[in-house]
Enzyme design. Sequence first.
Site, short mmCIF file in Angstrom:
data_model
loop_
_atom_site.label_atom_id
_atom_site.label_comp_id
_atom_site.label_asym_id
_atom_site.label_seq_id
_atom_site.Cartn_x
_atom_site.Cartn_y
_atom_site.Cartn_z
N VAL A 184 -0.63 5.32 -3.11
CA VAL A 184 0.24 4.24 -3.03
C VAL A 184 1.45 4.25 -4.06
CG1 VAL A 184 0.20 1.95 -3.34
CG2 VAL A 184 -1.72 2.80 -1.95
N CYS A 185 0.86 5.01 -5.27
CA CYS A 185 2.05 5.10 -6.39
C CYS A 185 3.15 6.09 -5.97
CB CYS A 185 1.10 5.60 -7.99
SG CYS A 185 -0.14 4.69 -8.17
#
Length: 173
Positions: free
Chosen positions: A64-65
């Site tokens: 996600v990052c």
Amino acid sequence: MAQERANVATFKGNPLTLVGPELKVGDTAPDFRLNKNLLEEATLQDFAGKIKLISVVPSLDTGVCDAQTRRFNEEAAGLGDDVVVLTVSADLPFAQARWCGAAGVDRVVTLSDYKDNSFGKAYGVLIKEFALDMRAVFVVDKENKIQYVQVLGEMTEHPDYDKAVAAVKALLS
């Protein structure tokens, strides 16, 4: 001792404690001292006169990052010279540089909160249990007033990219 806010966020459903104040729209953005590399630091004043989109991620080496940083890198291309996109994580500056090179990310400024988590504490996003910063987005205007805040309730979820970019564009008009 810094303020602690228990049970305001989760990681895969497990409660987390965030350290620091809950910042709101209209607050003055706290100053920060983050590392660009091992020897060079950056502060809020280094970006004076710019609209700042501050994308906070726990670690660039997670899915996600990675996606969040790539998306804001793409968005940065259309925002112009009055906007700077900062990605803050507790990753070491070496890891940030390696990741950006491998990902072809060249429009965001990566800044590391690894030394003392001072950004996380000042912005209220330090995760006590992990010594990482909680996923969040702050839009700060040219006068360093916060115009948009999203601190995610679940660490593994994506921020609302469209709302964050809309907040930046509203400041450009």
